[in-house]
Design a protein around this motif. Sequence first.
Motif, PDB file in Angstrom:
ATOM      1  N   THR A 154     -42.268  24.241  12.962  1.00  0.00           N
ATOM      2  CA  THR A 154     -43.311  23.296  13.386  1.00  0.00           C
ATOM      3  C   THR A 154     -43.650  22.325  12.259  1.00  0.00           C
ATOM      4  OG1 THR A 154     -44.258  24.931  14.894  1.00  0.00           O
ATOM      5  CG2 THR A 154     -45.683  23.112  14.241  1.00  0.00           C
ATOM      6  N   LYS A 205     -40.808  19.723  11.560  1.00  0.00           N
ATOM      7  CA  LYS A 205     -40.799  18.614  12.534  1.00  0.00           C
ATOM      8  C   LYS A 205     -41.910  17.614  12.234  1.00  0.00           C
ATOM      9  CE  LYS A 205     -40.851  17.413  17.436  1.00  0.00           C
ATOM     10  NZ  LYS A 205     -41.669  16.215  17.159  1.00  0.00           N
ATOM     11  N   ARG A 265     -40.813  15.547   9.295  1.00  0.00           N
ATOM     12  CA  ARG A 265     -39.792  14.543   9.646  1.00  0.00           C
ATOM     13  C   ARG A 265     -40.428  13.319  10.293  1.00  0.00           C
ATOM     14  NH1 ARG A 265     -36.830  19.095  11.236  1.00  0.00           N
ATOM     15  NH2 ARG A 265     -37.388  18.786  13.441  1.00  0.00           N
ATOM     16  N   ASP A 266     -41.461  13.562  11.097  1.00  0.00           N
ATOM     17  CA  ASP A 266     -42.158  12.463  11.777  1.00  0.00           C
ATOM     18  C   ASP A 266     -43.225  11.819  10.898  1.00  0.00           C
ATOM     19  OD1 ASP A 266     -40.607  13.117  13.969  1.00  0.00           O
ATOM     20  OD2 ASP A 266     -42.176  14.314  14.946  1.00  0.00           O
TER      21      ASP A 266
END
Length: 352
Positions: free
Chosen positions: A336, A339, A342-343
Amino acid sequence: MIKLKTALTTVALAGSIAAVSTPAMARDTINIVGSSTVYPFATVVAERFGRNTDFPTPKLESTGSGGGLKLFCEGVGTQHPDITNASRRMKPSEFELCQSNGVKEITEVRIGADGIVMANSKDAEKLDLSLEQIFLALAKEVPNPDGGNELVANPYQKWSEIDSSLPDYEISVMGPPPTSGTRDAFVELAMESGCKQFDMIAKMEDQNEDKFKSVCHSMREDGPFIEAGENDNLIVQRLAQDPKTLGIFGYSFLMENIGQIQAATVNGVEPTPEAISSEDYPVARSLWFYIKKAHVGVVPGIQEYVAEFTSESTWGDNGYLVDVGLIPSPRNERMTIAKRVRDLQPMTGEEL
């Protein structure tokens, strides 16, 4: 003539902008500050990143969590750090400072867990300390040992004065300064928990929270507690030389120096990876770093460095950071967080 003046004004303005901008923009190396506890982990990642990519090895500075967050929150621009490490979570007041200085988008990364240990030389007696005993040894004010409901200046000079089962030598504990996240976590997890063992102080939390915090978080200043700066290696060296002194630092430093020093048990629990991860060990805490999104794409390699740090081969159950003492987060949590990183998902402040 008017055209010439306009042209000269434009050139002068451009020159002044260049003079201001060039020093700030002329940086191609990631600048990381912050926690001395996270520093060894970040150093290992930075060195691998420098070896295995075309980017320069990031520059790291161990400033303490509080010092690093202050530098990080001073503003946007490459004269300011890109990333700050922390051995405690950012405080709401620090988030507000960042916002007020234009550091609007910050991505938070929990990298794993660590325990805070009280350790001494392997040549000394291994101690089993309770949170109550730790508070009585190190607090500035303690309940009057003669009885009553008053606080007095800490009278305890020897461990045996606190409990006859403890060694009959002087209390001497080296620990981090107030700028350190380790100090923040220690006073909250160890000192405050020990403090609450006394009913007269526990009741104070509802009646006067500021007074309660002051009593529980204030370390003694009369000699038995020694502020040792942000360099945990100096504490380890002192412990090796003086078997009667204890040191307070992160579990990773214990692992680095396991041949020389040993950790006390706290409330009967050894600081093992399993006990720290499950938080059965009473003085376990999370480790973090924070990314300044405005610098991504300006200073080369930030996103790539963060990708290296949050890869399974780095912070996973069998990652190389485990070898230097990191206690990994659960796999689903890591997925979690990776991710979100990465964003470059920004914090809202509500999570603090």
